[in-house]
Scaffold this active site. Structure first.
Site, short mmCIF file in Angstrom:
data_model
loop_
_atom_site.label_atom_id
_atom_site.label_comp_id
_atom_site.label_asym_id
_atom_site.label_seq_id
_atom_site.Cartn_x
_atom_site.Cartn_y
_atom_site.Cartn_z
N GLU A 216 7.34 7.42 0.75
CA GLU A 216 6.93 6.50 1.81
C GLU A 216 7.85 5.29 1.92
OE1 GLU A 216 2.92 5.15 1.12
OE2 GLU A 216 3.21 4.93 -1.02
N ARG B 6 3.18 -2.73 9.63
CA ARG B 6 2.17 -1.79 10.14
C ARG B 6 0.88 -2.46 10.56
NH1 ARG B 6 0.56 1.71 4.72
NH2 ARG B 6 -1.43 2.07 5.67
N CYS C 30 0.43 12.95 4.27
CA CYS C 30 -0.92 12.39 4.25
C CYS C 30 -1.03 11.09 5.04
CB CYS C 30 -1.40 12.20 2.82
SG CYS C 30 -0.38 11.05 1.88
C1 PEP Z 1 0.97 6.15 3.90
O1 PEP Z 1 1.62 5.13 3.68
O2 PEP Z 1 1.23 6.96 4.82
C2 PEP Z 1 -0.21 6.45 3.09
C3 PEP Z 1 -0.87 7.58 3.22
O3 PEP Z 1 -0.63 5.48 2.22
P1 PEP Z 1 -1.49 4.18 2.64
O4 PEP Z 1 -1.87 4.32 4.09
O5 PEP Z 1 -2.66 4.12 1.74
O6 PEP Z 1 -0.52 3.07 2.41
MG MG Z 2 1.30 4.05 1.84
#
Ligand code: PEP
Ligand code: MG
Length: 597
Positions: free
Chosen positions: A445, A479, A516
């Site tokens: 990521e 984000r 994911c």
């Molecule tokens: C992601 O970053 O895509 C992820 C699944 O982890 P989180 O949303 O918990 O940061």
């Molecule tokens: Mg993440």
């Protein structure tokens, strides 16, 4: 002055657009949850309650001072003596009779609650500073607001009292909400929520999806327009909040909710069918969970297991640090519910917008680039090992895989694995049972991990692509910031290339790879991911049926062709248009009637 909140005022309908983060349409009445000091409602008390109210205020001041002293000490270590002095300045203000006197006097003379008196006096003081042309005074406004927040936290809890005031059919409209506030909603009363701040993949949005609460974020102007008690429609499918809807609009939305219910019923028939494309390629659909009991929902919706358990929610929903027993209870519960199916437990991903109880006090300047996730765990190894012990002990009860989040360097991965080995040695010495061959994987990521996938592939048992973070770090777009939400583009060619390369590398090294991130639940994007070589998708439970239906209606050949075409384009917009067009041509009825509009 506090805002008037007259629910009967004949205001015209107002439509406010935002980002749809958790689907569903709900119709109810507004409850404004605002951290603005000026919006605390004026409430009267009886004269005989005055002494107790003053005592409650004094206790909140004492608690705030004690907390500030702790924060000061902690901050000295982290930020240096000079910078940490600010907290002593706050202590000074809270001990100053010229601030406390007027608050006491207001409680006594005007018979109002301590909350209202404190907010009123502090808000007036902030106004005086704001009006002063001298910039030194202007900067003090932030201090007063900070102080107000802290005091209110001790008086009523952070936003908690407002949330607790929710009646039946409440739709919460807030400036912002934390993941833990969202998790605390009374679901028999709160139908949905919308916020002015926030982005598509914020963790508040994720918890909303986990709890099936329709939600819209990034609305920007809600609090200017909304008043307590106003009728409201919240459209979590399209990302809209309609204040004061007229009867025709309300009827139209009631029609949509009926239509949605029928569409959902037709999807439940798919639950027991496998995820397989029309040309026979198996695609494994797993569920993302935040709470152990969500496993049930994943299985009910037709998921094959759990592809991501975000264990940090154990911390976000508790007032104290979870113990090994707390961890163990949660993981054994999951193992039991999964009954031999896939279960990927991700080690805690705290930090950024998911802060720990301790971290909340000294905010970082750039929390998403800061001491987050695996970095935090490697600096707090006691906490990390407590979790690892619990995971390993639970692995004696059924299959578990361990996944490390936000890994950005090889040494970081090795350190994490080192702790697993050490914990295994401890457990072996104690004679505790655990899975000695437990699979260790990592999230991909961070761009550095994606670019170095070759090296990582030699050291892990599996990869899972986290598009939520991969997009923000690749494109330098926060984000959770609604101001740059339009730049948050999972279809950006740079992101596509990273996914393609990681997928190819994983295949070459026979390392299983899943996705994911939230994008895996977007039908158009899922088509692209399949075309880029992914065969395992992990999504929130409510997204599973629609995703399965879509996968059962396309061929892998179609997906691969779309992926090739997408990779030849230059911009995220072009890719999005291509995906929209192809998905609707291949599977016109995969989208419910409204989404296709
Ligand atoms: C992601 O970053 O895509 C992820 C699944 O982890 P989180 O949303 O918990 O940061
Ligand atoms: Mg993440």
């Amino acid at each position: 002055m506090p805002q008037p909140s007259d629910p009967s005022s004949p205001l015209p309908p107002t439509i406010i657009k935002g980002l749809p983060v958790s689907p569903g349409i709900v119709i109810g009445k507004v409850l404004v949850v605002d951290d603005d000091l000026r919006r605390v409602t004026r409430r009267s008390i009886r004269p005989e309650q005055e002494a107790a109210e003053r005592a409650r205020f004094d206790a909140a001041v004492r608690d705030s001072i004690a907390e500030l002293r702790e924060v000061h000490q902690q901050a000295e270590g982290q930020m240096g003596k000079e910078a940490a002095k600010i907290f002593l300045f706050h202590v000074g203000m809270l001990s100053d009779p010229s601030l406390l006197g007027p608050i006491h006097a207001m409680i006594e003379k005007e018979h109002v609650t301590a909350d209202y008196a404190a907010c009123h006096v502090l808000a007036n003081l902030a106004d005086q500073f704001r009006a002063n042309k001298n910039s030194v005074f202007a900067t003090k406004v932030n201090d007063i607001e900070d102080l107000g927040d802290r005091l209110m936290k001790h008086l009523v809890g952070p936003g908690a009292s407002r949330i607790a005031q929710a009646d039946e059919n409440t739709i919460i409209l807030a400036r912002d909400l934390t993941p833990s506030q969202t998790a605390s909603f009374d679901r028999t009363k709160v139908l949905g929520f919308a916020t002015d701040l926030g982005g598509m993949t914020s963790h508040t949005a994720i918890i909303a999806k986990a709890l099936d609460i329709p939600a819209v974020v990034g609305c920007r102007t809600l609090l200017k327009a909304a008043r307590d008690g106003m009728p409201v429609i919240l459209d979590g499918d399209k990302g809209a909040v309609i204040l004061n809807p007229d009867p025709a609009t309300e009827e139209e939305y009631r029609g949509y909710t009926r239509q949605r219910a029928l569409f959902r019923v037709s999807l439940t028939e798919l639950c027991d069918l496998p995820g397989v494309t029309t040309d026979g390629h198996a695609v494994h659909i797993l569920g993302n969970i935040e709470l152990a009991d969500e496993v049930k929902k994943v299985l009910q919706h037709g998921g094959e297991g759990v592809g991501l358990y975000r264990t940090e929610y154990l911390y976000l929903t508790a007032q104290r640090e979870p113990t090994e027993a707390d961890h163990y209870a949660a993981y054994t519960r999951c193992v039991e519910l999964c009954a031999g199916r896939e279960l990927v437990i991700r080690t805690v991903d705290l930090g950024a917008d998911k802060y720990t109880q301790a971290q909340a006090e000294v905010p970082e300047r750039n929390p998403f680039l800061g001491n987050r996730s695996i970095r935090y765990c490697l600096q707090h190894t006691g906490m990390f090992r407590t979790q690892l012990r619990a995971i390993l002990r639970a692995s004696a009860k059924g299959p578990i895989k361990v996944m490390f989040p936000l890994v950005s360097t090889i040494p970081e991965l090795r350190q994490a694995k080192f702790h697993v080995r050490e914990v295994m040695e401890d457990l072996a010495e104690e004679g505790a049972a655990f899975d000695k061959d437990i699979k260790l994987g990592m999230m991909v990521e961070v761009p550095s991990a994606a670019i170095q996938a070759e090296a990582f592939a030699r050291e892990v048992d599996f990869f899972s692509i986290g598009t939520n973070d991969l997009v923000q770090y690749t494109l330098a777009v926060d984000r959770i910031n609604e101001r740059v939400a339009h730049l948050y583009t999972p279809t950006h060619p740079a992101v596509l290339r990273l996914i393609r390369d990681v997928s190819r590398t994983a295949r070459r090294h026979h390392v299983p790879i899943s996705c994911c991130g939230e994008s895996a639940a977007d039908l158009e994007y899922a088509m692209l991911l399949l075309g880029l070589g992914l065969r395992i998708l992990s999504v929130s439970s409510s997204s599973i049926p629609q995703l399965k239906r879509f996968i059962r209606s396309v061929s892998m050949q179609q997906c691969e062709r779309v992926a090739r075409q997408a990779l030849a384009l230059d911009s995220g917009d072009q890719v999005s248009r291509l995906l929209r067009d192809r998905a609707r041509t291949f599977v016109p009825d995969a989208f419910d009637g409204r989404s296709a509009e």
